[in-house]
Design a protein around this motif. Structure first.
Motif, PDB file in Angstrom:
ATOM      1  N   TRP A  46       0.792 -21.776   4.683  1.00  0.00           N
ATOM      2  CA  TRP A  46       1.541 -20.534   4.860  1.00  0.00           C
ATOM      3  C   TRP A  46       1.694 -19.789   3.528  1.00  0.00           C
ATOM      4  N   LEU A  47       1.662 -20.522   2.441  1.00  0.00           N
ATOM      5  CA  LEU A  47       1.731 -19.946   1.103  1.00  0.00           C
ATOM      6  C   LEU A  47       0.649 -20.574   0.231  1.00  0.00           C
ATOM      7  N   THR A  48       0.294 -19.883  -0.843  1.00  0.00           N
ATOM      8  CA  THR A  48      -0.652 -20.416  -1.817  1.00  0.00           C
ATOM      9  C   THR A  48       0.065 -20.542  -3.155  1.00  0.00           C
ATOM     10  N   ARG A  49       0.026 -21.725  -3.727  1.00  0.00           N
ATOM     11  CA  ARG A  49       0.688 -21.967  -5.006  1.00  0.00           C
ATOM     12  C   ARG A  49      -0.216 -21.509  -6.138  1.00  0.00           C
ATOM     13  N   VAL A  50       0.289 -20.606  -7.017  1.00  0.00           N
ATOM     14  CA  VAL A  50      -0.497 -20.140  -8.163  1.00  0.00           C
ATOM     15  C   VAL A  50      -0.023 -20.766  -9.468  1.00  0.00           C
ATOM     16  N   ALA A  51       1.188 -21.258  -9.481  1.00  0.00           N
ATOM     17  CA  ALA A  51       1.746 -21.936 -10.646  1.00  0.00           C
ATOM     18  C   ALA A  51       2.982 -22.674 -10.179  1.00  0.00           C
ATOM     19  N   ARG A  52       3.536 -23.493 -11.046  1.00  0.00           N
ATOM     20  CA  ARG A  52       4.735 -24.225 -10.672  1.00  0.00           C
ATOM     21  C   ARG A  52       5.860 -23.253 -10.332  1.00  0.00           C
ATOM     22  N   GLY A  53       6.306 -23.305  -9.086  1.00  0.00           N
ATOM     23  CA  GLY A  53       7.402 -22.457  -8.654  1.00  0.00           C
ATOM     24  C   GLY A  53       7.021 -21.022  -8.342  1.00  0.00           C
ATOM     25  N   VAL A  54       5.729 -20.723  -8.300  1.00  0.00           N
ATOM     26  CA  VAL A  54       5.268 -19.357  -8.013  1.00  0.00           C
ATOM     27  C   VAL A  54       4.191 -19.411  -6.933  1.00  0.00           C
ATOM     28  N   TYR A  55       4.373 -18.590  -5.904  1.00  0.00           N
ATOM     29  CA  TYR A  55       3.452 -18.583  -4.769  1.00  0.00           C
ATOM     30  C   TYR A  55       3.020 -17.155  -4.447  1.00  0.00           C
ATOM     31  N   VAL A  56       1.964 -17.041  -3.643  1.00  0.00           N
ATOM     32  CA  VAL A  56       1.556 -15.774  -3.039  1.00  0.00           C
ATOM     33  C   VAL A  56       1.205 -16.065  -1.584  1.00  0.00           C
ATOM     34  N   PHE A  57       1.047 -15.014  -0.809  1.00  0.00           N
ATOM     35  CA  PHE A  57       0.596 -15.199   0.560  1.00  0.00           C
ATOM     36  C   PHE A  57      -0.861 -15.644   0.549  1.00  0.00           C
ATOM     37  N   PRO A  58      -1.270 -16.465   1.489  1.00  0.00           N
ATOM     38  CA  PRO A  58      -2.655 -16.953   1.517  1.00  0.00           C
ATOM     39  C   PRO A  58      -3.646 -15.806   1.666  1.00  0.00           C
ATOM     40  N   GLY A  59      -4.745 -15.911   0.934  1.00  0.00           N
ATOM     41  CA  GLY A  59      -5.765 -14.875   0.995  1.00  0.00           C
ATOM     42  C   GLY A  59      -5.453 -13.670   0.137  1.00  0.00           C
ATOM     43  N   GLU A  60      -4.290 -13.673  -0.521  1.00  0.00           N
ATOM     44  CA  GLU A  60      -3.897 -12.564  -1.375  1.00  0.00           C
ATOM     45  C   GLU A  60      -4.144 -12.917  -2.844  1.00  0.00           C
ATOM     46  N   SER A  61      -4.426 -11.886  -3.638  1.00  0.00           N
ATOM     47  CA  SER A  61      -4.522 -12.075  -5.078  1.00  0.00           C
ATOM     48  C   SER A  61      -3.398 -11.289  -5.728  1.00  0.00           C
ATOM     49  N   LEU A  62      -2.949 -11.758  -6.867  1.00  0.00           N
ATOM     50  CA  LEU A  62      -1.868 -11.072  -7.574  1.00  0.00           C
ATOM     51  C   LEU A  62      -2.371  -9.751  -8.146  1.00  0.00           C
ATOM     52  N   SER A  63      -1.671  -8.677  -7.863  1.00  0.00           N
ATOM     53  CA  SER A  63      -2.025  -7.382  -8.441  1.00  0.00           C
ATOM     54  C   SER A  63      -1.329  -7.229  -9.779  1.00  0.00           C
ATOM     55  N   LEU A  64      -1.961  -6.481 -10.696  1.00  0.00           N
ATOM     56  CA  LEU A  64      -1.360  -6.272 -12.021  1.00  0.00           C
ATOM     57  C   LEU A  64      -0.017  -5.561 -11.932  1.00  0.00           C
ATOM     58  N   PRO A  65       0.120  -4.467 -11.155  1.00  0.00           N
ATOM     59  CA  PRO A  65       1.432  -3.808 -11.076  1.00  0.00           C
ATOM     60  C   PRO A  65       2.535  -4.741 -10.592  1.00  0.00           C
ATOM     61  N   ALA A  66       2.225  -5.545  -9.559  1.00  0.00           N
ATOM     62  CA  ALA A  66       3.237  -6.459  -9.024  1.00  0.00           C
ATOM     63  C   ALA A  66       3.581  -7.549 -10.033  1.00  0.00           C
ATOM     64  N   ALA A  67       2.560  -8.070 -10.709  1.00  0.00           N
ATOM     65  CA  ALA A  67       2.796  -9.126 -11.693  1.00  0.00           C
ATOM     66  C   ALA A  67       3.604  -8.601 -12.875  1.00  0.00           C
ATOM     67  N   LEU A  68       3.324  -7.369 -13.312  1.00  0.00           N
ATOM     68  CA  LEU A  68       4.080  -6.775 -14.415  1.00  0.00           C
ATOM     69  C   LEU A  68       5.531  -6.531 -14.015  1.00  0.00           C
ATOM     70  N   SER A  69       5.728  -6.060 -12.790  1.00  0.00           N
ATOM     71  CA  SER A  69       7.093  -5.839 -12.300  1.00  0.00           C
ATOM     72  C   SER A  69       7.871  -7.144 -12.285  1.00  0.00           C
ATOM     73  N   TYR A  70       7.198  -8.202 -11.887  1.00  0.00           N
ATOM     74  CA  TYR A  70       7.824  -9.531 -11.869  1.00  0.00           C
ATOM     75  C   TYR A  70       8.201  -9.964 -13.287  1.00  0.00           C
ATOM     76  N   LEU A  71       7.264  -9.831 -14.231  1.00  0.00           N
ATOM     77  CA  LEU A  71       7.535 -10.247 -15.609  1.00  0.00           C
ATOM     78  C   LEU A  71       8.642  -9.407 -16.239  1.00  0.00           C
ATOM     79  N   ALA A  72       8.718  -8.129 -15.862  1.00  0.00           N
ATOM     80  CA  ALA A  72       9.752  -7.261 -16.426  1.00  0.00           C
ATOM     81  C   ALA A  72      11.150  -7.741 -16.060  1.00  0.00           C
ATOM     82  N   MET A  73      11.251  -8.460 -14.948  1.00  0.00           N
ATOM     83  CA  MET A  73      12.545  -9.019 -14.548  1.00  0.00           C
ATOM     84  C   MET A  73      12.842 -10.323 -15.277  1.00  0.00           C
ATOM     85  N   GLN A  74      11.804 -10.937 -15.864  1.00  0.00           N
ATOM     86  CA  GLN A  74      11.967 -12.230 -16.523  1.00  0.00           C
ATOM     87  C   GLN A  74      12.080 -12.112 -18.043  1.00  0.00           C
TER      88      GLN A  74
END
Length: 245
Positions: A46-74
């Motif tokens: 149901w999910l795909t693990r990309v790193a410890r504690g981080v997942y994406v939906f199966p068949g999806e790849s991380l987009s740069l805008p979404a990944a940057l938005s995520y990092l901006a919160m961290q």
């Protein structure tokens, strides 16, 4: 009942979260999905693990805008800076700046051509300038901020001789047509890098975007001693800078 609950949670996740975004544990927990259950969803496909504690939906790849938005919160103060903020269409790798010393997550740096810089380049005490020198980076980079030209110039000049070539920096500097003198003056007097300030004053005189002598008369811009500032660059050449350009 347990199986129904499990299906209900993953259904809600699929319905509420956009595709291509990192799904970290804190996000999942807000929907009632525990760490153990997230691991179970990954095992079931149901999910795909990309790193410890981080997942994406199966068949999806991380987009740069979404990944940057995520990092901006961290990462505190994360923004696109330096050369990337001045020449967004040409910059590779993407230059990110932040307020804290961190290492970008491996899952991020392996997928995207980026580098991260942390330096206390400005003394912001008692200033509202930080907010005035950041703007929205645009949809192509998500919700992350981007340096205004005035701030980006000093970030870029700070890196000259190391990760930033002198030739590319001069080209980017010369193509900045508008600088707000009040913002530029405040940044220069708050800048902690002698190299960046002297190089700015030198190129400011050469390129003529503003009156350097007027700025020096209006702002207290410490440039170190009265001696030339000399350093050997990464390519083996020598950079020699007079105090006031």
């Amino acid at each position: 009942m347990k199986r129904r609950r499990q299906y209900s949670l993953i259904k809600e996740l699929y319905k509420t979260m956009p595709r291509g975004v990192p799904l970290d544990l804190s996000t999942l927990q807000k929907l009632g999905i525990s760490n153990q259950r997230a691991a179970g969803y990954a095992k079931s496909g149901w999910l795909t693990r990309v790193a410890r504690g981080v997942y994406v939906f199966p068949g999806e790849s991380l987009s740069l805008p979404a990944a940057l938005s995520y990092l901006a919160m961290q990462i505190e103060g994360l923004h696109v800076g330096g050369y990337s903020a001045l020449r967004a269409q040409e910059s590779a790798p993407l230059v990110l700046w932040g307020d804290v010393r961190v290492t970008l997550p491996r899952w991020f740096s392996e997928r995207f051509c980026v580098r991260y810089t942390h330096a206390r380049l400005f003394d912001w005490e008692g200033s509202s300038t930080p907010k005035l020198t950041l703007r929205d980076a645009g949809q192509s980079l998500g919700s992350i901020k981007c340096s205004t030209p005035e701030r980006a110039l000093l970030e870029m000049l700070y890196e000259v001789g190391g990760k930033q070539s002198l030739e590319d920096a001069y080209s980017a500097f010369s193509q900045v047509k508008v600088m707000y003198p009040d913002i530029m003056g405040d940044l220069l007097q708050r800048c902690t890098s002698v190299k960046a300030k002297r190089l700015f004053l030198k190129w400011g005189r050469e390129c003529g975007q503003l009156n350097v002598d007027t700025m020096l008369s209006q702002y207290h811009i410490p440039v170190g001693s009265n001696s030339r500032w000399v350093t050997r660059l990464k390519d083996g050449s020598t950079l020699s800078l007079k105090p006031y350009g």
